[in-house]
Design an enzyme around this catalytic site. Structure first.
Site, PDB file in Angstrom:
ATOM      1  N   MET A 184      -0.042   1.006   5.171  1.00 27.70           N
ATOM      2  CA  MET A 184      -0.845   1.230   6.360  1.00 27.70           C
ATOM      3  C   MET A 184      -1.798   0.065   6.572  1.00 27.70           C
ATOM      4  O   MET A 184      -2.208  -0.598   5.636  1.00 27.70           O
ATOM      5  CB  MET A 184      -1.661   2.523   6.240  1.00 27.70           C
ATOM      6  CG  MET A 184      -0.844   3.796   6.276  1.00 27.70           C
ATOM      7  SD  MET A 184      -1.890   5.278   6.463  1.00 27.70           S
ATOM      8  CE  MET A 184      -2.975   5.146   5.051  1.00 27.70           C
TER       9      MET A 184
ATOM     10  N   HIS B 269      -2.655  -1.045  -3.305  1.00 31.46           N
ATOM     11  CA  HIS B 269      -3.785  -0.149  -3.051  1.00 31.46           C
ATOM     12  C   HIS B 269      -3.598   1.101  -3.904  1.00 31.46           C
ATOM     13  O   HIS B 269      -2.683   1.893  -3.660  1.00 31.46           O
ATOM     14  CB  HIS B 269      -3.853   0.239  -1.576  1.00 31.46           C
ATOM     15  CG  HIS B 269      -4.112  -0.914  -0.661  1.00 31.46           C
ATOM     16  ND1 HIS B 269      -3.946  -0.834   0.699  1.00 31.46           N
ATOM     17  CD2 HIS B 269      -4.534  -2.177  -0.905  1.00 31.46           C
ATOM     18  CE1 HIS B 269      -4.252  -1.996   1.258  1.00 31.46           C
ATOM     19  NE2 HIS B 269      -4.599  -2.828   0.296  1.00 31.46           N
TER      20      HIS B 269
ATOM     21  N   SER C 167       0.854  -1.196   0.000  1.00 30.59           N
ATOM     22  CA  SER C 167       0.000   0.000   0.000  1.00 30.59           C
ATOM     23  C   SER C 167       0.887   1.241   0.000  1.00 30.59           C
ATOM     24  O   SER C 167       1.619   1.474  -0.952  1.00 30.59           O
ATOM     25  CB  SER C 167      -0.946  -0.025   1.208  1.00 30.59           C
ATOM     26  OG  SER C 167      -1.818   1.076   1.191  1.00 30.59           O
ATOM     27  N   THR C 168       0.864   2.030   1.064  1.00 30.16           N
ATOM     28  CA  THR C 168       1.621   3.277   1.123  1.00 30.16           C
ATOM     29  C   THR C 168       3.119   3.022   0.927  1.00 30.16           C
ATOM     30  O   THR C 168       3.724   2.249   1.646  1.00 30.16           O
ATOM     31  CB  THR C 168       1.406   3.974   2.481  1.00 30.16           C
ATOM     32  OG1 THR C 168       0.011   4.129   2.714  1.00 30.16           O
ATOM     33  CG2 THR C 168       2.088   5.325   2.508  1.00 30.16           C
TER      34      THR C 168
ATOM     35  N   ASP D  29      -4.085  -5.142   5.926  1.00 33.93           N
ATOM     36  CA  ASP D  29      -4.480  -5.924   4.761  1.00 33.93           C
ATOM     37  C   ASP D  29      -3.346  -6.864   4.372  1.00 33.93           C
ATOM     38  O   ASP D  29      -2.206  -6.440   4.247  1.00 33.93           O
ATOM     39  CB  ASP D  29      -4.831  -4.998   3.600  1.00 33.93           C
ATOM     40  CG  ASP D  29      -5.419  -5.740   2.415  1.00 33.93           C
ATOM     41  OD1 ASP D  29      -6.043  -6.801   2.634  1.00 33.93           O
ATOM     42  OD2 ASP D  29      -5.281  -5.259   1.277  1.00 33.93           O
TER      43      ASP D  29
END
Length: 368
Positions: free
Chosen positions: A307, A214, A187-188, A310
Site C-alpha cells: 500500500m 513494513h 509492504s502488504t 513508500d
C-alpha cells in the site's frame, strides 16, 4: 457496494471491537462473525464474504488450519491477527504460507502513532485485500523452494504505464550493467513475495541484499530466521555497525530505520526514528536514499507489492544516481500501490510478474 467481511476470533470483545471499527467505514460491512476456525470454514462456504479477518490461535480449529481449508474449498482474501510473540509471529507466517494475504498484530495500535491512525490502517488493509481477485492465491506461492510450483508464464500488464509488450523471461538478456548491491522494498503481501524470491537465489549470489519490509518489531526476528532456514543464501535481521557481505540478505528491523553508509566497505546503521514526519518504520525511501548516496549507480532496486507510495522518492534518487529500478507487476501484487507509484513516476525500467523476479535478478547480476 460495500465489501462484506467475516470476523473470526474466539474473543467476543475482539470480535465486537473489530466489527465496530470496520462498520465505521461506509465501504465495509461486517456480515457475520465466528468464534473458531470450524465456524469460519462453515460460514465462509455459506455466506461467501469478500474478506475474512482471522485470529491465529483459536479452539476447535486454529486459524492456520482454517485458512488451509478455506483456500482449498473456495479461496477468499484473509487478513490474519496475531499476538506480538515469537510463537505468534511464526504461526502468522505459516498462515501466509497457507494462503492468507496479510496480517496485523492483535494490538494493532502498536504499529500506529495513535488510535485514529490504527483504525484507518485496519480499514484500509481490509479494503485493499478485499478488492483483489483471489483465484491466483489458491495455491500458496511462498512454500519452501523444494515445494514451489511457480508459474513460468509471461503475463501482459494491465497497466497503461508500460506500453512495450513484455517478453518471456527466458528471452530477456542481462543489461551488462555492473552492480554492488540489491535492494528490495515491500509492504502488504511482502512476506510471501520476499520468500518466493529469496528461496530461488543461489548460494553464490555475488552481492549483499537489503530487505525493507513494513513489519512490526516483534515479527522481523522470526521472519529473518524463517527465511534463513528456507534459503540457500544467508538471511539475517540487520544489526547496527555490521559490514555488508556478498550473498547475505539483511532484513531491516521493525520499528527502526536502516541506512547503508560509507564507500568501499559499506556498513549498516540502524537507528530509532521518533519523527512524526516518517510514516513507515522501516521506510523504503530512507534505505533507498542512503543506498543512492553510498553506491551511486551500482544498485538494482526492486519495489514489490504494498500500500501507499513508500519507495518512490528513494527510487527517484537511485535513478538520478544511475541505478536500475524494477517493480512487481499489477497482476501478481496483493496491493498495487508502491509499485504503481514508482511506475507512474516514470522510474521503473521493468514491470515483472512475481514468479519471474528471482530469475531476472539472477540473470541481471550475472550469477545464473
Amino acid at each position: 457496494m460495500a465489501i462484506k467481511v467475516l470476523v473470526v476470533d474466539d474473543s467476543s470483545f475482539f470480535r465486537r471491537r473489530v466489527t465496530e471499527i470496520l462498520n465505521q467505514d461506509p465501504e465495509l460491512e461486517v456480515i457475520d462473525t465466528a468464534n473458531n476456525g470450524k465456524e469460519a470454514v462453515e460460514k465462509a462456504a455459506k455466506i461467501k464474504p469478500d474478506v475474512i479477518t482471522m485470529d491465529v490461535e483459536m479452539p476447535v480449529l486454529d486459524g492456520i488450519s482454517a485458512v488451509k481449508q478455506i483456500m482449498k474449498a473456495s479461496p477468499i482474501p484473509i487478513l490474519m491477527f496475531s499476538s506480538l510473540t515469537h510463537h505468534g509471529a511464526s504461526a502468522t507466517f505459516d498462515a501466509l504460507d497457507a494462503g492468507a494475504l496479510d496480517f496485523l498484530p492483535k494490538k494493532f495500535e502498536d504499529i500506529a502513532r495513535d488510535k485514529e491512525e490504527a483504525i484507518r490502517l485496519l480499514q484500509q488493509k481490509v479494503k485493499e485485500i478485499g478488492r483483489r481477485r483471489i483465484s491466483r492465491f489458491s495455491r500458496p506461492i511462498a512454500a519452501p523452494i523444494e515445494k514451489q510450483n511457480l508459474r513460468k508464464t509471461s503475463v501482459a500488464s494491465s497497466s497503461n504505464d508500460f506500453n512495450v509488450q513484455r517478453k518471456k523471461t527466458s528471452d530477456i538478456r542481462a543489461s551488462g550493467k555492473k552492480y554492488k548491491l540489491v535492494a528490495i522494498g515491500t509492504s502488504t503481501g511482502g512476506p510471501v513475495a520476499l520468500q518466493s524470491i529469496l528461496t530461488q537465489l543461489p548460494s553464490n549470489f555475488p552481492h549483499p541484499i537489503l530487505l525493507i519490509q513494513h513489519m512490526p518489531a516483534a515479527f522481523t526476528p522470526a521472519f529473518a530466521i524463517r527465511l534463513n532456514t528456507l534459503c540457500k543464501i544467508k538471511v539475517k535481521e540487520a544489526e547496527n555497525g555490521e559490514t555488508l557481505k556478498p550473498g547475505v540478505a539483511y532484513l531491516a528491523p521493525g520499528g527502526k530505520q536502516m541506512l547503508v553508509e560509507g564507500r568501499g566497505a559499506q556498513k549498516i546503521r540502524i537507528y530509532e526514528d521518533d519523527g512524526a514526519r516518517v510514516t513507515y518504520k522501516p521506510s523504503v525511501d530512507i534505505t533507498f536514499a542512503s543506498a543512492a548516496k553510498s553506491y551511486n549507480d551500482s544498485v538494482l532496486a526492486v519495489v514489490l507489492t504494498g500500500m501507499g507510495a513508500d519507495g518512490r522518492d528513494g527510487a527517484r534518487l537511485l535513478k538520478q544516481a544511475g541505478s536500475k529500478i524494477w517493480v512487481q507487476d499489477e497482476k501478481t501484487c496483493v496491493v498495487y500501490g508502491m509499485p504503481q507509484a514508482v511506475a507512474n513516476a516514470g522510474l521503473a525500467e521493468a514491470n515483472i510478474p512475481l514468479p519471474d523476479v528471482a530469475t531476472r535478478i539472477v540473470r541481471e547480476v550475472g550469477c545464473g
